[in-house]
Design an enzyme around this catalytic site. Structure first.
Site, PDB file in Angstrom:
ATOM      1  CB  CYS A 269      -0.991  -0.048   1.159  1.00  0.00           C
ATOM      2  SG  CYS A 269      -2.455   0.936   0.835  1.00  0.00           S
TER       3      CYS A 269
ATOM      4  CG  HIS B 290      -3.424  -3.563   3.099  1.00  0.00           C
ATOM      5  ND1 HIS B 290      -2.334  -3.144   3.821  1.00  0.00           N
ATOM      6  CD2 HIS B 290      -4.116  -2.439   2.778  1.00  0.00           C
ATOM      7  CE1 HIS B 290      -2.366  -1.831   3.945  1.00  0.00           C
ATOM      8  NE2 HIS B 290      -3.439  -1.374   3.321  1.00  0.00           N
TER       9      HIS B 290
ATOM     10  CD  GLU C   6      -1.066  -6.358   4.821  1.00  0.00           C
ATOM     11  OE1 GLU C   6      -0.687  -6.581   3.645  1.00  0.00           O
ATOM     12  OE2 GLU C   6      -1.229  -5.204   5.269  1.00  0.00           O
TER      13      GLU C   6
HETATM   14  N1  GLN Z   1      -1.765   6.662   3.125  1.00  0.00           N
HETATM   15  C1  GLN Z   1      -1.975   5.953   1.903  1.00  0.00           C
HETATM   16  C2  GLN Z   1      -3.367   6.179   1.338  1.00  0.00           C
HETATM   17  O1  GLN Z   1      -4.258   6.552   2.036  1.00  0.00           O
HETATM   18  C3  GLN Z   1      -1.706   4.482   2.061  1.00  0.00           C
HETATM   19  C4  GLN Z   1      -2.654   3.793   2.980  1.00  0.00           C
HETATM   20  C5  GLN Z   1      -2.166   2.462   3.434  1.00  0.00           C
HETATM   21  O2  GLN Z   1      -0.963   2.181   3.391  1.00  0.00           O
HETATM   22  N2  GLN Z   1      -3.039   1.639   3.927  1.00  0.00           N
HETATM   23  O3  GLN Z   1      -3.591   5.979   0.158  1.00  0.00           O
END
Ligand code: GLN
Length: 546
Positions: free
Chosen positions: A388, A517, A519
């Site tokens: 992400c 994600h 994970e």
């Molecule tokens: N801060 C970033 C966004 O909002 C990544 C979010 C995250 O890593 N879950 O797009």
């Protein structure tokens, strides 16, 4: 068979291991071939866990259908190897919100709507609906908090009402803690006796006590607890600390817990599935000890190992699963990116690791340090997986240092950057400007098409995958052809929106950034391809600078 409900309630202190007990009870029945699901009840007012600080509350676990839930839901999914949904999660905020909304729309047909019985009724409805949605034969329900608190009293009332209606379909498991005070050196049962009595005050009698503690519970203490809590000694189950949480179903089963629960719930258990996938996994995990050293770089990591492991629990578990299935044991080290900012020489620490992960995150703190770490991985053939934010910042690093766009950034950190390689779409911008933070990110499962012939397609063994998201910002397609020409390929795309979901560097052993994600979808019995890929690359590449 009617759905059987097993309520897991905590006593003495929080953090006693209710979540893992809940997940383990579920796993026991899964090993017998039952369809099992689980519910987490959180007694706080927040509607979901999405707005809470993960350093205080732990990881926000995202479900397939895009709910932002408690980290325990991750444990359930991992132990049960099943997807859970929004209906498997409830908070007091959520329960009250629907009761109030129903009242406002005359749903109670002019009745006086009261805390009792309408709140427990709503809770019972939700529990039953979750069982229906998941077609569960066994539903394990974890009540957050501990007995004796105001917060969870209405959930205990719901359990009481359900048991009163169908005594043979509801079992109550109290998870108590047995301290061993250092000046005495012996295990004490009194706090759990008090917890069992407090539970009685709510109209509930524990059918079983799971006695958590540093050591195994001995016979005299079992008998003592049984006597004082109106129970049989065999219904007191000992759950001492163990090295791996995944062995807990086995620890409980050795004491016949599945059979005892089945007897209490009046159904015949049958035989456990021989050589089931859980046993296979445990054998695999036991056999391997070759270390693979993984550095995880992010902000706030100085806060302490305890909070950290809670904030990134799914990442940690995903790495462990992948290592176990490849004959290795993962050693993870948390490096604070702000240390790299203070002294750029510190980046050389990374040469001691086999692979690097940058996990998800928000905000500007420690970002430049993270970018330095990603640069090191890119330039030194260090296997890299960006999750992400870790993907977004990999594209920022690449734009700055390969495309020579010195000002390139994500607009999350610099709204005025001349090269917004990560930007925000108008709907999301509106959410932020109106302070609409709760439940408004891009959340839950989205499809992703993998480029034919790409390493990713091979790794996944598929052309199309689905992964869970939780973010507001996105890769800016204006830069797509530029980064691709320079060697950072966009190998995963969401067809409907044309959004970039995966980037992968050519001519590198493993350098992958994913907008989602992964994970959240790793299971001990089914490790995730991306983590397998990272660990595999880490085991091949020597831990030294290239
Ligand atoms: N801060 C970033 C966004 O909002 C990544 C979010 C995250 O890593 N879950 O797009």
């Amino acid at each position: 068979m009617n759905t059987k409900y097993i309520f897991v309630i905590g006593g003495v202190l929080s953090g006693v291991g209710k979540g893992v007990t809940t997940a383990s009870i579920g796993r026991i029945f899964k090993n017998y071939g039952y369809k099992v699901s689980a519910i987490k009840i959180d007694p706080y007012i927040n509607v979901d866990a999405g707005t809470m600080n993960p350093l205080e509350h732990g990881e926000v676990f995202v479900t397939e259908d895009g709910d932002e839930t408690d980290q325990d839901m991750g444990n359930y999914e991992r132990f049960l190897d099943t997807d859970l949904y929004s209906s498997n999660y409830m908070t007091t905020g959520r329960v009250y919100l629907s009761v109030i909304e129903r009242e406002r729309s005359m749903g109670y047909k002019g009745k006086c709507v009261q805390v009792v019985p309408h709140i427990p009724f709503e809770v019972i409805d939700r529990i039953k609906k979750a069982a229906e949605n998941t077609k569960a034969e066994i539903m394990v329900v974890e009540v957050g908090g501990t007995v004796g608190e105001y917060e969870n009293i209405l959930y205990l009332e719901a359990a009481r009402m359900m048991k009163l209606d169908n005594p043979d379909d509801v079992a109550i498991v109290l998870v108590g803690y047995m301290p061993v005070p250092s000046h005495l050196g012996e295990m004490k049962t009194k706090p759990t006796q008090h917890a069992a009595r407090t539970l009685n005050n709510s109209g509930l009698q524990a059918d079983f006590i799971v006695a958590r503690g540093k050591y195994e519970l001995d016979k005299p203490r079992k008998e003592k607890l049984a006597l004082f809590c109106w129970m049989k000694p065999e219904d007191i189950i000992s759950a001492p600390d163990v090295e791996s949480i995944y062995t807990i179903p086995v620890v409980l089963e050795k004491q016949n817990f599945g059979q005892l629960l089945a007897q209490k719930l009046k159904f015949k258990l049958g035989a456990v599935k021989k050589n089931n996938e859980w046993d296979k996994f445990l054998n695999k995990a036991k056999a391997n000890k070759k270390p693979v050293k993984i550095a995880v770089v992010g902000k706030y990591f100085a806060t302490g190992a305890y909070t950290l492991s809670d904030s990134y629990i799914s990442v940690i578990q995903a790495v462990k699963h992948a290592a176990w299935w490849q004959g290795a044991e993962a050693e993870m080290t948390w490096l604070d990116s702000e240390d790299f900012e203070k002294d750029t020489n510190q980046i050389k620490k990374l040469k001691n690791y086999d692979a690097l992960i940058v996990p998800g995150g928000f905000g500007t703190r420690g970002i430049e340090g993270i970018i330095l770490a990603i640069k090191y991985a890119r330039e030194n053939n260090l296997p890299y997986l960006g999750l992400c934010y870790g993907m977004q910042l990999a594209t920022v690093e690449f734009a700055r240092n390969v495309l020579n766009l010195a000002d390139a950034h994500t607009v999350e950190c610099n709204a005025k950057t001349t090269d917004p390689i990560i930007h925000i779409n108008p709907t999301q911008a509106k959410n932020v400007s109106k302070n609409r933070y709760g439940g408004t990110m891009r959340l839950g499962a989205y499809d992703c098409n993998l480029k034919e012939g790409s390493k990713m397609a091979k790794l996944y063994g598929a052309k199309k995958i689905s992964e869970r998201h939780r973010h507001r910002y996105e890769f800016n397609n204006d830069y797509r052809s530029q980064i691709e020409l320079a060697g950072l390929e966009c190998v995963g795309i969401n067809k409907e929106t044309n959004l970039v979901e995966i980037v992968e560097l050519q001519d590198h052993p493993f350098f992958v950034g994913v907008q989602f994600h992964p994970e959240f979808k790793s299971r001990p019995t089914r490790p995730h391809p991306l983590f397998l890929g990272l660990v595999k690359a880490g085991l091949i590449a020597p831990a030294s600078p290239k």
